[in-house]
Design a protein around this motif. Sequence first.
Motif, short mmCIF file in Angstrom:
data_model
loop_
_atom_site.label_atom_id
_atom_site.label_comp_id
_atom_site.label_asym_id
_atom_site.label_seq_id
_atom_site.Cartn_x
_atom_site.Cartn_y
_atom_site.Cartn_z
N ASN A 85 174.37 21.22 -44.61
CA ASN A 85 173.94 20.18 -43.68
C ASN A 85 172.85 20.61 -42.71
OD1 ASN A 85 175.68 18.18 -44.68
ND2 ASN A 85 177.38 19.10 -43.59
N SER A 86 172.37 21.82 -42.80
CA SER A 86 171.35 22.32 -41.88
C SER A 86 170.02 21.61 -42.09
CB SER A 86 171.15 23.83 -42.08
OG SER A 86 169.97 24.27 -41.46
N ASP A 87 169.55 20.92 -41.06
CA ASP A 87 168.26 20.23 -41.15
C ASP A 87 167.12 21.22 -41.37
OD1 ASP A 87 169.29 17.67 -40.91
OD2 ASP A 87 169.14 17.67 -38.72
N THR A 117 164.51 21.30 -44.50
CA THR A 117 163.06 21.27 -44.28
C THR A 117 162.37 22.41 -45.02
OG1 THR A 117 163.31 20.20 -42.13
CG2 THR A 117 161.25 21.40 -42.52
N ILE A 118 162.92 23.59 -44.94
CA ILE A 118 162.32 24.75 -45.63
C ILE A 118 162.30 24.50 -47.14
CG2 ILE A 118 162.57 27.20 -46.17
CD1 ILE A 118 163.96 27.46 -43.36
N VAL A 119 163.41 24.04 -47.68
CA VAL A 119 163.49 23.78 -49.13
C VAL A 119 162.49 22.70 -49.52
CG1 VAL A 119 164.96 22.92 -50.99
CG2 VAL A 119 165.86 24.59 -49.35
N ARG A 120 162.42 21.62 -48.74
CA ARG A 120 161.49 20.54 -49.05
C ARG A 120 160.04 21.04 -49.06
NH1 ARG A 120 162.22 15.56 -49.74
NH2 ARG A 120 164.20 15.46 -48.66
N GLU A 121 159.69 21.88 -48.10
CA GLU A 121 158.32 22.41 -48.05
C GLU A 121 158.00 23.25 -49.29
OE1 GLU A 121 158.25 24.44 -44.28
OE2 GLU A 121 157.91 22.57 -43.17
N VAL A 122 158.94 24.07 -49.72
CA VAL A 122 158.73 24.88 -50.93
C VAL A 122 158.60 23.98 -52.15
CG1 VAL A 122 159.74 26.60 -52.47
CG2 VAL A 122 159.91 26.90 -50.00
N VAL A 123 159.49 23.02 -52.28
CA VAL A 123 159.48 22.11 -53.43
C VAL A 123 158.16 21.35 -53.49
CG1 VAL A 123 160.54 20.00 -54.36
CG2 VAL A 123 161.99 21.90 -53.61
N GLU A 124 157.73 20.80 -52.37
CA GLU A 124 156.48 20.04 -52.34
C GLU A 124 155.26 20.91 -52.59
OE1 GLU A 124 156.65 17.84 -48.66
OE2 GLU A 124 158.05 16.38 -49.51
N SER A 125 155.31 22.18 -52.16
CA SER A 125 154.18 23.09 -52.39
C SER A 125 154.01 23.38 -53.88
CB SER A 125 154.36 24.40 -51.62
OG SER A 125 155.32 25.23 -52.25
N ARG A 126 155.05 23.16 -54.66
CA ARG A 126 155.00 23.37 -56.11
C ARG A 126 154.80 22.05 -56.85
NH1 ARG A 126 156.97 27.59 -58.67
NH2 ARG A 126 157.23 29.49 -57.49
N ASN A 127 154.48 20.99 -56.11
CA ASN A 127 154.26 19.66 -56.67
C ASN A 127 155.47 19.15 -57.45
OD1 ASN A 127 151.61 19.32 -55.65
ND2 ASN A 127 150.86 20.66 -57.27
N LEU A 128 156.65 19.46 -56.92
CA LEU A 128 157.89 18.97 -57.51
C LEU A 128 158.49 17.92 -56.57
CD1 LEU A 128 159.39 22.39 -58.65
CD2 LEU A 128 158.33 20.65 -60.09
N GLU A 129 159.49 17.22 -57.07
CA GLU A 129 160.17 16.20 -56.28
C GLU A 129 161.61 16.62 -56.02
OE1 GLU A 129 159.82 12.44 -58.17
OE2 GLU A 129 157.63 12.46 -58.10
N VAL A 167 165.17 31.96 -47.18
CA VAL A 167 165.22 30.79 -48.03
C VAL A 167 163.94 30.56 -48.83
CG1 VAL A 167 165.45 28.26 -48.05
CG2 VAL A 167 166.99 29.66 -46.66
N GLU A 168 162.79 30.66 -48.20
CA GLU A 168 161.53 30.40 -48.90
C GLU A 168 161.39 31.29 -50.14
OE1 GLU A 168 156.70 30.29 -48.19
OE2 GLU A 168 158.02 30.59 -46.47
N THR A 169 161.65 32.57 -49.96
CA THR A 169 161.54 33.52 -51.07
C THR A 169 162.55 33.21 -52.18
OG1 THR A 169 160.76 35.23 -49.57
CG2 THR A 169 161.64 35.97 -51.70
N LEU A 170 163.80 32.95 -51.79
CA LEU A 170 164.84 32.66 -52.78
C LEU A 170 164.55 31.38 -53.56
CD1 LEU A 170 168.08 33.56 -50.80
CD2 LEU A 170 167.15 34.73 -52.79
N VAL A 171 164.12 30.33 -52.87
CA VAL A 171 163.85 29.07 -53.54
C VAL A 171 162.64 29.21 -54.47
CG1 VAL A 171 163.20 26.64 -53.23
CG2 VAL A 171 164.95 27.67 -51.77
N ASN A 172 161.59 29.87 -54.01
CA ASN A 172 160.43 30.10 -54.87
C ASN A 172 160.81 30.86 -56.14
OD1 ASN A 172 157.83 28.99 -54.10
ND2 ASN A 172 158.07 30.15 -52.21
N LYS A 173 161.61 31.91 -55.99
CA LYS A 173 162.04 32.71 -57.15
C LYS A 173 162.91 31.87 -58.09
CE LYS A 173 163.28 36.86 -59.11
NZ LYS A 173 163.25 36.51 -60.50
N PHE A 174 163.83 31.11 -57.53
CA PHE A 174 164.71 30.25 -58.33
C PHE A 174 163.90 29.22 -59.11
CE2 PHE A 174 167.33 26.33 -58.55
CZ PHE A 174 168.30 26.79 -59.41
N LEU A 175 162.94 28.57 -58.44
CA LEU A 175 162.14 27.56 -59.13
C LEU A 175 161.24 28.20 -60.18
CD1 LEU A 175 161.26 25.23 -56.13
CD2 LEU A 175 162.90 24.80 -57.98
N GLU A 176 160.70 29.36 -59.89
CA GLU A 176 159.88 30.07 -60.87
C GLU A 176 160.72 30.46 -62.10
OE1 GLU A 176 157.85 34.41 -60.99
OE2 GLU A 176 157.28 33.15 -59.29
#
Length: 74
Positions: free
Chosen positions: A41-43, A47-59, A18-27
């Motif tokens: 519904n997976s908590d 959590t993983i997605v939220r951490e990636v989003v916040e690390s990129r200073n996004l909301e 997930v971390e790699t996919l979300v980073n690539k998608f956001l980039e």
Amino acid sequence: MKYKLPELDLHGIYHIEVETLVNKFLEDNQDNLPVLIITGNSDKMKTIVREVVESRNLEMRIKSHYNLGSFIVS
């Protein structure tokens, strides 16, 4: 005509990917924000997605209170 947000659906994706996919998608979509990320519904997935989003200073916000596994990222 409604505008369709770029979308990443994480159903069926392993947590370890997930971390790699979300980073690539956001980039890839940094000039197309906002985007839609579907976690399901997976908590842990949320959590993983939220951490990636916040690390990129996004909301990240819930798209709809009827579907708590879908998020708008901007």
